[in-house]
Design a protein around this motif. Structure first.
Motif, short mmCIF file in Angstrom:
data_model
loop_
_atom_site.label_atom_id
_atom_site.label_comp_id
_atom_site.label_asym_id
_atom_site.label_seq_id
_atom_site.Cartn_x
_atom_site.Cartn_y
_atom_site.Cartn_z
N SER A 48 18.83 39.78 60.21
CA SER A 48 20.21 39.12 59.75
C SER A 48 20.87 40.11 58.64
O SER A 48 19.87 40.14 57.78
N PRO A 49 21.92 40.37 58.48
CA PRO A 49 22.48 41.00 57.47
C PRO A 49 22.25 40.42 56.04
O PRO A 49 22.50 38.95 56.31
N VAL A 50 22.25 41.10 55.00
CA VAL A 50 21.99 40.43 53.90
C VAL A 50 23.20 40.70 53.00
O VAL A 50 23.71 41.62 53.11
N THR A 51 24.07 39.42 52.48
CA THR A 51 25.11 39.62 52.04
C THR A 51 25.40 38.84 50.60
O THR A 51 24.43 38.12 50.42
N TYR A 52 26.09 39.39 49.73
CA TYR A 52 26.40 38.66 48.31
C TYR A 52 27.53 39.21 47.89
O TYR A 52 28.15 40.29 48.26
N SER A 53 28.23 38.43 46.76
CA SER A 53 29.29 38.96 46.36
C SER A 53 29.11 38.49 44.68
O SER A 53 28.18 38.10 44.30
N TYR A 54 30.14 38.98 44.06
CA TYR A 54 30.09 39.01 42.30
C TYR A 54 31.45 39.10 41.97
O TYR A 54 32.41 39.34 42.42
N SER A 55 31.56 38.74 40.84
CA SER A 55 32.70 38.62 39.96
C SER A 55 33.27 40.19 39.69
O SER A 55 32.65 41.06 39.34
N ALA A 56 34.63 40.07 39.97
CA ALA A 56 35.48 41.36 39.88
C ALA A 56 35.35 41.75 38.19
O ALA A 56 35.41 43.06 38.19
#
Length: 359
Positions: A48-56
């Motif tokens: 399964s793909p690994v995803t994450y986000s962060y503050s601009a």
């Protein structure tokens, strides 16, 4: 029919309001069209793909474990495995990436893995060297080869392998990598500890967007003999392309190992790289095992190393407008219409005031 003109003050107020609407619309569209930075790393079938986000506006790096994507690691006791991953990035600014081997998982690299509780001997082997890693793009371009680097310090708790910079030209960008991993038979005693190592993808959308400070044209190269040198005293801080037959180690002001690179003038017959792009800052210390040439970096004559290519991508992005999506285009048209309304109101005001003054 009798036409009733607005008073001068009312017309000016209408003009200001229309202009304010235009400015507000531009600001709203810009904020709405901004891409929320996000990273997706995908592997082979069955993962399964690994995803994450962060503050601009984050000024720290972000990371996420991708060990589950490297399915062959669990059975790697000898020999080698080859695995492919695809790194996708959504960002309005260029983003630098690394593959990191770490003794401890960390989501933010401003909270780096802590040092081992016991102090190893200076010449001890590092578990981080248990794996030999070679990374190429799907097109065959070599990005990283651990054999070109020196022995990892036993005091280090992680090792970074720099990948390509993404989003230099596109808001949505990706790169596919082929990773060859083999074991170091001489370090079999560390195999149990090596199995516990974390493999992470690390991203940095801050430093890649900083302006590049290049040396002036015609700046002369300097050759430093074997020894230790203080940056800011023995050599100026800045960016250099270094060459020679030497092992180069750079230590931070806190005496932590920052860079460990093997240089060679005979790539076919020796381990190492022919040149390397190096950034050094005041307070750091450089240790050289042999004569090393430091040539001030000039963007008009970029290095062939991956680091220089990443910098070139950043420079290009700084001079190129990022494309917006359909929402941004429509919103911009709305904002332009609002500004046009303001301009029309201003013109009407000017005509009214001129006519009134002529009476």
């Amino acid at each position: 029919m009798m036409i009733k003109f607005l008073s001068a003050s009312t017309a000016i107020a209408v003009t200001a309001a229309a202009a304010a609407i235009g400015v507000f619309a531009f600001a709203a569209v810009f904020a709405f069209a901004q891409t929320a930075p996000a990273v997706t790393v995908s592997g082979g079938e069955g993962t399964s793909p690994v995803t994450y986000s962060y503050s601009a506006d984050s000024k720290t790096t972000s990371s996420k474990s991708i060990k589950e994507l490297l399915t062959g690691l669990s059975n790697l006791e000898s020999g080698s495995i080859t695995q492919s991953i695809t790194v996708s990035s959504e960002s309005d600014v260029p983003v630098r990436f690394w593959l990191r081997i770490s003794e401890k998982e960390t989501e933010k690299s401003d909270a780096l893995p802590q040092a081992a509780e016991s102090t190893p001997a200076p010449d001890a082997d590092s578990v981080l060297d248990y794996y030999s890693v070679k990374i190429t793009t799907a097109g065959g371009e070599e990005i990283y080869d651990s054999s070109a680097y020196g022995k990892t310090s036993p005091y280090d708790t992680y090792k970074d392998m720099e990948l390509l910079t993404l989003n230099g030209e596109e808001t949505s960008d990706f790169e596919e990598y082929v990773i060859e991993i083999s074991t170091n038979d001489a370090l079999d005693a560390l195999s149990a500890d090596a199995a516990k190592l974390e493999w992470l993808i690390v991203s940095d959308g801050y430093s890649a967007s900083l302006p590049v400070s290049d040396s002036e044209d015609g700046a002369e190269a300097v050759t430093l003999a074997a020894g230790s040198y203080a940056v800011g005293e023995d050599i100026d801080s800045g960016k250099y392309i270094i060459t020679g037959d030497s092992t180069v180690k750079v230590y931070t002001a806190e005496d932590d190992l920052k860079t460990n690179i093997i240089l060679t003038t005979d790539k076919a017959g020796k381990t190492g790289v022919e040149e390397y792009t190096l950034n050094i800052s005041d307070g750091e210390r450089i240790e050289l095992t042999s004569d090393t040439v430091f040539t001030p970096y000039n963007a008009s004559q970029p290095s062939s190393t991956a680091t220089a290519e990443a910098v070139a991508a950043v420079s290009y992005a700084a001079e190129t407008d990022v494309e917006t999506d359909s929402v941004g285009t429509a919103g911009t048209a709305l904002a332009m219409a609002a500004l046009a309304l303001g301009a029309a109101a201003a013109a009407a005001s000017a005509v009214f005031i001129r006519k009134k003054n002529e009476k």
